[in-house]
Design a protein around this motif. Structure first.
Motif, PDB file in Angstrom:
ATOM      1  N   VAL A  70       3.455 -87.078   6.209  1.00 40.49           N
ATOM      2  CA  VAL A  70       3.674 -87.067   5.018  1.00 40.49           C
ATOM      3  C   VAL A  70       2.877 -88.501   4.217  1.00 40.49           C
ATOM      4  CG1 VAL A  70       4.793 -86.912   2.598  1.00 40.49           C
ATOM      5  CG2 VAL A  70       5.286 -86.474   4.884  1.00 40.49           C
ATOM      6  N   VAL A  71       1.231 -87.739   3.096  1.00 41.33           N
ATOM      7  CA  VAL A  71       0.347 -88.476   2.259  1.00 41.33           C
ATOM      8  C   VAL A  71       0.450 -87.845   0.846  1.00 41.33           C
ATOM      9  CG1 VAL A  71      -1.368 -89.017   4.567  1.00 41.33           C
ATOM     10  CG2 VAL A  71      -0.989 -86.815   2.856  1.00 41.33           C
ATOM     11  N   GLU A  72      -0.347 -88.776   0.014  1.00 39.88           N
ATOM     12  CA  GLU A  72      -0.070 -89.389  -1.153  1.00 39.88           C
ATOM     13  C   GLU A  72      -1.164 -87.700  -1.521  1.00 39.88           C
ATOM     14  OE1 GLU A  72       1.112 -90.272  -3.784  1.00 39.88           O
ATOM     15  OE2 GLU A  72       2.084 -92.844  -1.972  1.00 39.88           O
ATOM     16  N   ASP A  73      -1.118 -87.410  -2.563  1.00 37.18           N
ATOM     17  CA  ASP A  73      -2.172 -85.943  -3.046  1.00 37.18           C
ATOM     18  C   ASP A  73      -3.377 -86.151  -3.250  1.00 37.18           C
ATOM     19  OD1 ASP A  73       0.694 -85.119  -3.873  1.00 37.18           O
ATOM     20  OD2 ASP A  73       0.117 -84.422  -5.833  1.00 37.18           O
ATOM     21  N   GLU A  74      -3.700 -87.309  -3.181  1.00 36.49           N
ATOM     22  CA  GLU A  74      -4.841 -87.846  -3.589  1.00 36.49           C
ATOM     23  C   GLU A  74      -5.704 -87.933  -1.791  1.00 36.49           C
ATOM     24  OE1 GLU A  74      -2.625 -91.215  -5.310  1.00 36.49           O
ATOM     25  OE2 GLU A  74      -3.117 -88.560  -5.818  1.00 36.49           O
ATOM     26  N   THR A  84       1.395 -83.554   1.397  1.00 38.50           N
ATOM     27  CA  THR A  84       1.693 -83.884   0.368  1.00 38.50           C
ATOM     28  C   THR A  84       3.460 -83.637   0.443  1.00 38.50           C
ATOM     29  OG1 THR A  84       1.808 -81.867  -1.372  1.00 38.50           O
ATOM     30  CG2 THR A  84      -0.331 -83.220  -1.263  1.00 38.50           C
ATOM     31  N   VAL A  85       3.392 -84.522  -0.225  1.00 38.43           N
ATOM     32  CA  VAL A  85       5.290 -84.691  -0.390  1.00 38.43           C
ATOM     33  C   VAL A  85       5.854 -83.223  -0.919  1.00 38.43           C
ATOM     34  CG1 VAL A  85       7.085 -86.075  -1.907  1.00 38.43           C
ATOM     35  CG2 VAL A  85       5.219 -86.987  -1.027  1.00 38.43           C
ATOM     36  N   GLU A  86       5.152 -82.391  -1.992  1.00 37.59           N
ATOM     37  CA  GLU A  86       5.520 -81.550  -1.910  1.00 37.59           C
ATOM     38  C   GLU A  86       5.012 -80.124  -0.807  1.00 37.59           C
ATOM     39  OE1 GLU A  86       7.389 -80.082  -5.265  1.00 37.59           O
ATOM     40  OE2 GLU A  86       7.078 -81.911  -5.502  1.00 37.59           O
ATOM     41  N   GLN A  87       4.727 -79.944  -0.159  1.00 42.69           N
ATOM     42  CA  GLN A  87       4.844 -79.262   1.219  1.00 42.69           C
ATOM     43  C   GLN A  87       5.315 -79.333   1.810  1.00 42.69           C
ATOM     44  OE1 GLN A  87       0.302 -79.680   2.515  1.00 42.69           O
ATOM     45  NE2 GLN A  87      -0.129 -78.499   0.655  1.00 42.69           N
ATOM     46  N   ALA A  88       5.936 -81.069   2.195  1.00 41.97           N
ATOM     47  CA  ALA A  88       6.409 -81.324   3.022  1.00 41.97           C
ATOM     48  C   ALA A  88       8.230 -80.796   2.876  1.00 41.97           C
ATOM     49  CB  ALA A  88       6.591 -82.908   3.377  1.00 41.97           C
ATOM     50  N   LYS A  89       8.247 -80.382   1.810  1.00 43.00           N
ATOM     51  CA  LYS A  89      10.019 -80.427   0.781  1.00 43.00           C
ATOM     52  C   LYS A  89      10.330 -79.215   1.514  1.00 43.00           C
ATOM     53  CE  LYS A  89       9.791 -82.749  -2.985  1.00 43.00           C
ATOM     54  NZ  LYS A  89       9.826 -82.858  -4.978  1.00 43.00           N
TER      55      LYS A  89
END
Length: 544
Positions: A70-74, A84-89
């Motif tokens: 999991v990494v920051e969007d940028e 990203t965090v959203e994808q990892a959810k």
């Protein structure tokens, strides 16, 4: 070939067999297999994926997993190994940056190319592990003797099998014209062990002085036990050697212990060194005494030591000169190596001639500068006066002990000497000014007019010029070139300026110019003093 179709224990059995053959940790072989399988899987699933393989150390089962971070969007760059965090959810309950998501993937079918690649990875890893093991095994053995078997000779260098690897005995490390055949046994000194790209390199020597010291340690139990210590060794490999020893037990003769009953101990060393003749010498803290011992079998009449120059003059009878020098200078060369001194050997006749020349030169100096007759000048030289400064500034009582010298004569001698020195100083100062010396250098404390003149002739004309000088440029010194001691003449050396005095004057000049902070100098001096105290305490504790 599918990994699932193979016997799962076969991987572990293979790892055990390879590890046993190469004498390395089986875990390293298993890690190499894991890496090779992961590489094969990446070629199947995609090089950008983070595929990892874990082999169970008990069952041999290989588990293939895909890891995503999991990494920051940028910061998202690799969509196959990062999200990203959203994808990892979609996969995790409460994902945070830095978390990893691991999912198992099906084992891969290993084709011919993948299997070959895996094999290469395993072989490379095994090779690296083997090299590391060899280096770890031999790095602590540097400085010891090892026995080996000659494998082959390459361009004069002998390749020796030392059990867990190969070592090299270079041609310049062999004694004389030694030659070896395959399967010959050879005993060598491990001079150096280096870690290189092609693997650990072990360099052997049979010419190193330490080789002889180690051989004596093996033959003489007193050396091994520390009762006798080898203080210095000098060798002309294959021809002759000198070894200095000292005993810490008054009841044991160090020379006799090293020679052994009927020469048995020293003969064992001589045989190993191809008949190299060995002089065993008692070591002595007094350098002149030690040198007299080192020049054996020659007899020495007199020794004059110049500690500052690291030089020593040895006077021998005429009939002993060739024996002291030795064939092609071998005896004096070995004695010089043993004592770490530059030795100048002369006969009694040569020394007498030199002393007579010095006597005549000093006599002429006093005759010309003090306007004395030859007899009176000779009286001064005979009483030990060597220069005008001694005559000018010595206590008058020391002049009165000379026959025929009363108080009035002594005062007249000192007046003439001082007037002559003052005239010389004025002339030197005038000449220095004519050469362009600045007042900043003339007024610098510690430099005499003659010193300033000598500096000016060497193009040192300002305090800045003086501050950039190195201490050895001023005081002179000795350097080693191709094993020979070479003299470096100093600008102020004729004025008997020591290296320490030169260092102090240069640092004082730098402080006056503001180049160096005096506080930093004091702190450095205190730190050096503290280190010296620590060293002394450590030595005391070690001795205790």
């Amino acid at each position: 070939m599918a990994i699932t179709s193979a016997n799962q224990l076969e991987l572990l059995q293979t790892a055990e067999a390879v590890a046993r053959e190469k004498m390395i940790d089986p875990g390293l072989v298993v890690e190499a297999m894991e890496e090779s399988l992961a590489r094969a899987a990446k070629s199947r699933y995609g090089a950008e994926m983070d595929i990892r393989v874990s082999i169970d150390r008990k069952t041999g089962k290989a588990t293939f997993t895909r890891v995503r971070t999991v990494v920051e969007d940028e910061e998202l760059e690799n969509y196959q190994s990062e999200f990203t965090v959203e994808q990892a959810k979609q996969y995790m309950a409460d994902p945070q940056v830095g978390d990893t998501f691991v999912e198992e993937v099906p084992p891969v079918e290993m084709g011919r190319i993948a299997a070959q690649s895996a094999k290469q990875v395993i072989l490379q890893k095994v090779r690296e592990a083997e090299r590391d093991r060899q280096f770890e095994e031999f790095k602590d053995r540097a400085g010891t003797i090892i026995n080996g078997v000659v494998k082959r000779e390459e361009y004069g260098n002998v390749i020796v099998d030392v059990g867990a690897g190969e070592a090299m005995l270079r041609r310049n490390e062999k004694i004389g014209r030694e030659s070896y055949r395959p399967n010959d046994r050879v005993r060598c000194y491990i001079k150096d062990v280096r870690r290189e790209v092609r693997g650990p390199q072990i360099f052997l020597s049979r010419t190193a002085p330490e080789f002889m010291a180690e051989l004596f340690k093996m033959e003489v139990p007193e050396i091994y036990d520390g009762i006798i210590e080898i203080k210095a060794v000098a060798r002309d490999p294959g021809s002759r050697a000198k070894i200095a020893v000292i005993s810490y037990d008054g009841s044991i003769d160090p020379v006799g212990a090293c020679v052994g009953m009927r020469g048995s101990r020293v003969q064992a060393v001589v045989n190993e060194l191809q008949g190299e003749k060995i002089d065993i010498i008692p070591w002595n803290e007094d350098q002149p005494t030690f040198l007299v011992n080192a020049l054996q079998p020659a007899e020495v009449s007199k020794v004059v030591l110049d500690e500052e120059a690291g030089k020593i003059e040895v006077v021998v009878p005429e009939e002993q000169l060739s024996l002291a020098i030795g064939r092609r200078g071998q005896n004096v060369r070995l004695a010089s190596q043993l004592t770490a001194l530059d030795i100048d050997i002369m006969t009694e006749a040569e020394e007498s001639a030199r002393r007579q020349k010095e006597f005549e030169a000093r006599t002429k100096l006093f005759m010309d500068s003090l306007d004395l007759d030859e007899f009176f000048a000779q009286l001064l030289v005979s009483e030990g006066f060597t220069n005008l400064e001694e005559v000018a500034y010595v206590e008058i009582d020391e002049l009165l002990v000379i026959d025929g010298v009363d108080e009035g004569t002594a005062e007249e001698l000192q007046t003439r000497a001082r007037e002559y020195l003052e005239a010389q100083a004025k002339a030197a100062l005038d000449n220095a000014r004519a050469l362009g010396v600045e007042e900043s250098l003339i007024e610098f404390e510690g430099l005499t007019p003659q010193m300033i003149e000598a500096l000016a002739k060497d193009d040192v004309k300002t305090l800045e010029d003086f501050a950039t000088c190195a201490d050895w440029e001023l005081a002179g010194g000795w350097t080693s070139v191709d094993g020979e001691r070479v003299k470096d003449d100093g600008i102020l050396e004729p004025f008997d300026v020591s290296l320490e005095e030169a260092q102090d004057m240069v640092m004082t000049a730098r402080v006056l110019l503001g180049w160096v902070d005096p506080a930093e100098l004091e702190a450095a001096a205190e730190e050096d003093g503290a280190e010296d105290d620590t060293d002394e305490n450590t030595d005391t504790e070690a001795g205790a």
